[in-house]
Every structure is written in structure tokens, then in C-alpha cells.
Design a protein around this motif. Structure first.
Motif, PDB file in Angstrom:
ATOM      1  N   THR A  30       0.839  -1.246   0.117  1.00 41.01           N
ATOM      2  CA  THR A  30       0.017  -0.003   0.086  1.00 41.01           C
ATOM      3  C   THR A  30       1.025   1.250   0.101  1.00 41.01           C
ATOM      4  O   THR A  30       0.741   2.202  -0.920  1.00 41.01           O
ATOM      5  N   ALA A  31       1.959   1.288   0.997  1.00 44.21           N
ATOM      6  CA  ALA A  31       2.815   2.305   0.895  1.00 44.21           C
ATOM      7  C   ALA A  31       3.522   2.664  -0.262  1.00 44.21           C
ATOM      8  O   ALA A  31       3.715   3.880  -0.771  1.00 44.21           O
ATOM      9  N   ARG A  32       3.919   1.673  -0.951  1.00 49.35           N
ATOM     10  CA  ARG A  32       4.914   1.685  -2.325  1.00 49.35           C
ATOM     11  C   ARG A  32       3.922   2.309  -3.199  1.00 49.35           C
ATOM     12  O   ARG A  32       4.296   3.222  -3.905  1.00 49.35           O
ATOM     13  N   PHE A  33       2.558   1.874  -3.599  1.00 53.41           N
ATOM     14  CA  PHE A  33       1.656   2.282  -4.485  1.00 53.41           C
ATOM     15  C   PHE A  33       1.212   3.652  -4.407  1.00 53.41           C
ATOM     16  O   PHE A  33       0.877   4.460  -5.006  1.00 53.41           O
ATOM     17  N   LEU A  34       0.878   3.899  -3.076  1.00 56.13           N
ATOM     18  CA  LEU A  34       0.407   5.244  -2.412  1.00 56.13           C
ATOM     19  C   LEU A  34       1.418   6.160  -2.879  1.00 56.13           C
ATOM     20  O   LEU A  34       1.127   7.150  -3.430  1.00 56.13           O
ATOM     21  N   SER A  35       2.754   5.989  -2.626  1.00 59.84           N
ATOM     22  CA  SER A  35       3.819   6.902  -2.915  1.00 59.84           C
ATOM     23  C   SER A  35       3.927   7.338  -4.294  1.00 59.84           C
ATOM     24  O   SER A  35       4.101   8.273  -4.790  1.00 59.84           O
ATOM     25  N   LYS A  36       3.751   6.100  -5.010  1.00 63.19           N
ATOM     26  CA  LYS A  36       3.702   6.298  -6.666  1.00 63.19           C
ATOM     27  C   LYS A  36       2.777   6.994  -7.090  1.00 63.19           C
ATOM     28  O   LYS A  36       2.859   7.950  -7.808  1.00 63.19           O
ATOM     29  N   ALA A  37       1.417   7.165  -6.585  1.00 63.96           N
ATOM     30  CA  ALA A  37       0.351   8.038  -6.855  1.00 63.96           C
ATOM     31  C   ALA A  37       0.455   9.295  -6.394  1.00 63.96           C
ATOM     32  O   ALA A  37       0.262  10.097  -7.362  1.00 63.96           O
ATOM     33  N   CYS A  38       1.232   9.477  -5.456  1.00 68.86           N
ATOM     34  CA  CYS A  38       1.511  10.821  -4.877  1.00 68.86           C
ATOM     35  C   CYS A  38       2.337  11.460  -5.864  1.00 68.86           C
ATOM     36  O   CYS A  38       2.344  12.873  -6.114  1.00 68.86           O
ATOM     37  N   ASP A  39       3.473  10.719  -6.156  1.00 75.10           N
ATOM     38  CA  ASP A  39       4.704  11.268  -7.112  1.00 75.10           C
ATOM     39  C   ASP A  39       3.897  11.746  -8.455  1.00 75.10           C
ATOM     40  O   ASP A  39       4.049  12.696  -9.036  1.00 75.10           O
ATOM     41  N   LEU A  40       2.870  10.743  -9.033  1.00 72.20           N
ATOM     42  CA  LEU A  40       2.312  11.215 -10.259  1.00 72.20           C
ATOM     43  C   LEU A  40       1.500  12.374 -10.230  1.00 72.20           C
ATOM     44  O   LEU A  40       1.575  13.102 -11.158  1.00 72.20           O
ATOM     45  N   LEU A  41       0.569  12.423  -9.026  1.00 73.27           N
ATOM     46  CA  LEU A  41      -0.210  13.563  -8.678  1.00 73.27           C
ATOM     47  C   LEU A  41       0.606  14.877  -8.653  1.00 73.27           C
ATOM     48  O   LEU A  41       0.260  15.945  -9.346  1.00 73.27           O
ATOM     49  N   PHE A  42       1.572  14.904  -8.112  1.00 76.81           N
ATOM     50  CA  PHE A  42       2.570  16.070  -7.870  1.00 76.81           C
ATOM     51  C   PHE A  42       2.863  16.354  -9.198  1.00 76.81           C
ATOM     52  O   PHE A  42       2.672  17.847  -9.447  1.00 76.81           O
ATOM     53  N   TYR A  43       3.708  15.564  -9.838  1.00 77.44           N
ATOM     54  CA  TYR A  43       4.099  16.170 -11.058  1.00 77.44           C
ATOM     55  C   TYR A  43       3.164  16.478 -12.162  1.00 77.44           C
ATOM     56  O   TYR A  43       3.295  17.662 -13.014  1.00 77.44           O
ATOM     57  N   GLU A  44       2.002  15.886 -12.173  1.00 77.31           N
ATOM     58  CA  GLU A  44       1.029  16.075 -12.988  1.00 77.31           C
ATOM     59  C   GLU A  44       0.199  17.346 -12.700  1.00 77.31           C
ATOM     60  O   GLU A  44      -0.140  18.231 -13.470  1.00 77.31           O
ATOM     61  N   ALA A  45      -0.101  17.830 -11.303  1.00 75.47           N
ATOM     62  CA  ALA A  45      -0.575  18.775 -10.702  1.00 75.47           C
ATOM     63  C   ALA A  45       0.365  20.236 -10.983  1.00 75.47           C
ATOM     64  O   ALA A  45      -0.021  21.193 -11.478  1.00 75.47           O
ATOM     65  N   ARG A  46       1.731  20.036 -11.178  1.00 78.87           N
ATOM     66  CA  ARG A  46       2.681  20.921 -11.316  1.00 78.87           C
ATOM     67  C   ARG A  46       2.506  21.486 -12.746  1.00 78.87           C
ATOM     68  O   ARG A  46       3.061  22.400 -13.062  1.00 78.87           O
TER      69      ARG A  46
END
Length: 236
Positions: free
Chosen positions: A50-66
Motif C-alpha cells: 500500500t505504501a509503495r503504490f500510494l507513494s507512486k500515486a502521490c508522485d504522479l499527482l504531484f508532477y501532473e498538478a505541477r
């Protein structure tokens, strides 16, 4: 993409009941890689994954929001819908928290027409023009406005298809997943032990029923979006 630190804490996830899956008899065998054990007839989700996939999702959303991308959060299950609506407001995202209407994305031209009708009626209400109509016409218009608000209130500012759709409950708005797949829209989805992990592009194994679990996951995703927006490459 550089991996960032999102302060995803295993103890906090335990407290939020993120690890608690469904009854073993209701599981989807495809979820086996995401399950660590079973206890008292229930599956236990592997929180390391869960932690690994949640971290990947947060990375994706951060860069896409940016990069200025737009997001739609979908969750219509009773008990979590209000969390979806609140998260969308905080992250300045669109949301569907009441009911997913078939064709909302795949028949976008029809959705745009209904959105324009909704905006026109809201403007007429705001300017007081609805009250100038004959009594029966005003009543019809107000009922129509109320219905459109229920159906489209969470996407009233959406002017085009979203870049990423976050789906909280796989089963209830299943049509949303199908429409995203048809259109090639990237999806992030919570997957409980009765879900199909192959459906979302980026699955996050987690309890999708308990409000505290959904709230924990949404808070991390929303934080990542807000962080990305604050560091927008369009407004350095």
C-alpha cells in the motif's frame, strides 16, 4: 520522475484501518499479491505494498498538478461520498460523489450541453431572473436547477475531459472505469480485496469501505496535488 517523500506511516495506516480487507469468501483471487494474511475470516492487506503504490500515486499527482493537469475524484458509496466532495474542494478538483451517469465522459458533448444549461440556470437564479418568470415556469426551472445541481454540482467548472481520474470505490462507479479505459484517461483506484487490480492504471491496495481508511488515502493524494499546484511550472 524523482521519487519524493510523502510521510506515509505504517502505524498511522493501521490506526486508520487501511489494512482491513473483506471477508475471505468475498475476495478476488487477483488480489493475492496484495494480501499478507487472513484473520478471523477476513483478509489483511499488505501495507508495505500500500505504501509503495500510494507513494507512486502521490508522485504522479504531484508532477501532473505541477504541469497544470486536471483531476476528477469519483466516489459515490454512502459513507465516503462526503469525504470525496471535501477532498475535491480542498484540492480544487472536480468530483462525482452522488451518482455516475453513463456517458458523462464518453458522451462529453452531451455533458457539455447540460453543464451549460446548469450554468445558465445558476446565473438566472443569481441575478433574480428566475423570480421574474411566471409562477409555474419558475417552479419548473427551480426543480430543473436542483436536479442538475445533484447530478453535475461536482463538475460545474469542468470545461473538458480530466487528465487523471481517482476512483475510490471500484464497484459502484464501475462505468467510470470503463469510460476512462475507452478514452485512454489515466486512472488511480483504491482496490479492496474484492476488487480487480488490473482495472485501474495505478492501483492502491486499501480498505475502501471505512471512512478513516478512505480519508487517510485521500489526504495523501490531496496533499500531493496541492503541493504540485503550489510549485506549478507555469507560475514558478
Amino acid at each position: 520522475m524523482i521519487t519524493r517523500y510523502w510521510n506515509i506511516n505504517l502505524e498511522e495506516m493501521m490506526e486508520a484501518k487501511v489494512h482491513l480487507g473483506r471477508e475471505t469468501k468475498k475476495w478476488n483471487p487477483k488480489m493475492a499479491p496484495y494480501i499478507s494474511a487472513e484473520k478471523n475470516g477476513f483478509h489483511i492487506i499488505n501495507l508495505m505494498k500500500t505504501a509503495r503504490f500510494l507513494s507512486k500515486a502521490c508522485d504522479l499527482l504531484f508532477y501532473e498538478a505541477r504541469a497544470g493537469k486536471q483531476f476528477l475524484i469519483v466516489g459515490t458509496k454512502t459513507g465516503v461520498a462526503h469525504l470525496v466532495a471535501r477532498a475535491a474542494i480542498k484540492a480544487r478538483c472536480h468530483c462525482v460523489s452522488k451518482k455516475w451517469f453513463g456517458g458523462l465522459l464518453t458522451n462529453w458533448s452531451a455533458t457539455e450541453k447540460r453543464l451549460q444549461q446548469f450554468r445558465d440556470l445558476r446565473m438566472e437564479q443569481k441575478t433574480g431572473r428566475l423570480n421574474d418568470l411566471p409562477k409555474e415556469d419558475a417552479a419548473v426551472a427551480k426543480r430543473q436547477l436542483s436536479r442538475l445541481h445533484r447530478e453535475l454540482g461536482g463538475i460545474k467548472y469542468m470545461t473538458g475531459l480530466p487528465d487523471i481520474v481517482i476512483i475510490i470505490d471500484q464497484h459502484k462507479p464501475y462505468t467510470a472505469l470503463r469510460e476512462c479505459s475507452i478514452l485512454g484517461i489515466q486512472t488511480i483506484g483504491l482496490i479492496d480485496t474484492d476488487c480487480d487490480p488490473d482495472l485501474p492504471d495505478l492501483p492502491i491496495p486499501a480498505n475502501d469501505d471505512a471512512g478513516c481508511s478512505v480519508s487517510y488515502i485521500l489526504n495523501k493524494l490531496v496533499f500531493a496535488i496541492c503541493e504540485g499546484r503550489s510549485r506549478s511550472i507555469r507560475n514558478p
